[in-house]
Motif scaffolding. Structure first.
Motif, PDB file in Angstrom:
ATOM      1  N   TYR A  20      62.193 -29.822  -0.337  1.00 27.50           N
ATOM      2  CA  TYR A  20      61.348 -30.043  -1.507  1.00 27.50           C
ATOM      3  C   TYR A  20      61.741 -29.047  -2.582  1.00 27.50           C
ATOM      4  CZ  TYR A  20      58.667 -32.663   1.870  1.00 27.50           C
ATOM      5  OH  TYR A  20      58.290 -33.558   2.826  1.00 27.50           O
ATOM      6  N   ARG A  31      66.981 -33.855   7.815  1.00 31.49           N
ATOM      7  CA  ARG A  31      66.527 -32.655   7.098  1.00 31.49           C
ATOM      8  C   ARG A  31      65.955 -33.096   5.762  1.00 31.49           C
ATOM      9  NH1 ARG A  31      69.655 -28.803   3.635  1.00 31.49           N
ATOM     10  NH2 ARG A  31      71.426 -30.167   4.035  1.00 31.49           N
ATOM     11  N   VAL A  32      64.787 -32.552   5.421  1.00 29.99           N
ATOM     12  CA  VAL A  32      64.126 -32.858   4.156  1.00 29.99           C
ATOM     13  C   VAL A  32      63.830 -31.545   3.449  1.00 29.99           C
ATOM     14  CG1 VAL A  32      62.074 -33.869   3.068  1.00 29.99           C
ATOM     15  CG2 VAL A  32      63.082 -34.961   5.092  1.00 29.99           C
ATOM     16  N   ARG A  36      61.687 -34.769  -3.415  1.00 29.89           N
ATOM     17  CA  ARG A  36      61.882 -34.734  -1.965  1.00 29.89           C
ATOM     18  C   ARG A  36      63.288 -35.229  -1.707  1.00 29.89           C
ATOM     19  NH1 ARG A  36      61.382 -38.480   2.292  1.00 29.89           N
ATOM     20  NH2 ARG A  36      60.537 -37.554   4.199  1.00 29.89           N
ATOM     21  N   GLN A  37      64.108 -34.376  -1.125  1.00 30.07           N
ATOM     22  CA  GLN A  37      65.498 -34.727  -0.831  1.00 30.07           C
ATOM     23  C   GLN A  37      65.672 -34.855   0.672  1.00 30.07           C
ATOM     24  OE1 GLN A  37      68.204 -35.245  -3.021  1.00 30.07           O
ATOM     25  NE2 GLN A  37      69.158 -35.941  -1.143  1.00 30.07           N
ATOM     26  N   ARG A  38      66.028 -36.072   1.099  1.00 30.69           N
ATOM     27  CA  ARG A  38      66.256 -36.319   2.526  1.00 30.69           C
ATOM     28  C   ARG A  38      67.755 -36.391   2.759  1.00 30.69           C
ATOM     29  NH1 ARG A  38      66.516 -40.303   6.660  1.00 30.69           N
ATOM     30  NH2 ARG A  38      65.116 -39.761   8.366  1.00 30.69           N
ATOM     31  N   ARG A  65      62.258 -26.326   3.063  1.00 30.71           N
ATOM     32  CA  ARG A  65      61.869 -27.341   4.018  1.00 30.71           C
ATOM     33  C   ARG A  65      60.371 -27.222   4.302  1.00 30.71           C
ATOM     34  NH1 ARG A  65      66.441 -27.540   8.623  1.00 30.71           N
ATOM     35  NH2 ARG A  65      65.241 -29.407   9.099  1.00 30.71           N
TER      36      ARG A  65
END
Length: 127
Positions: A90, A87-88, A78-80, A47
């Motif tokens: 990388y 929560r994101v 980038r995963q949201r 994160r």
């Protein structure tokens, strides 16, 4: 002592001309934070706050800019997550992970020659 270095061929480009693909490598390492972020992400997704804590000396703004640039370059994903709060994370792509090879080579060079370069630039700290 002569050191032989393998040279990549970039025909019809000249070495380091404006349209030469080799300049991408120079540009990647010209951003001093990009290799640091790549190295920090080597073990998997993190994160923003984890990266900020792990990387000393970087501002929130610079980290955000570096992550955005890396995402545009397809070096990271980038995963949201649809959670509350959001929560994101990388994570390096295959291209981003491949950057670990030259980063490791540079680290090896620094291990061998860093002290001599630092002494040449700033003098011997024991003097």
């Amino acid at each position: 002592m002569t050191v032989e270095v393998a040279q990549a061929q970039f025909a019809p480009y000249g070495p380091y001309t404006a349209d030469c693909p080799a300049r991408l490598g120079v540009d990647l390492f010209g951003n001093s934070w990009l290799p640091v972020v790549v190295f920090e992400l080597r073990n998997g997704p993190q994160r923003h706050s984890e990266l900020f804590t792990a990387i000393g000396g970087i501002s929130q703004k610079m980290l955000t800019q570096t992550l955005r640039r890396m995402e545009q370059m397809a070096l990271l994903r980038r995963q949201r997550y649809a959670e509350a709060p959001p929560r994101v994370e990388y994570e390096l792509t295959a291209a981003g992970r491949d950057l670990l090879v030259p980063i490791d080579a540079l680290a090896t060079w620094v291990d061998r020659h860093g002290a001599a370069v630092t002494t040449a630039m700033y003098g011997d700290p024991d003097d």
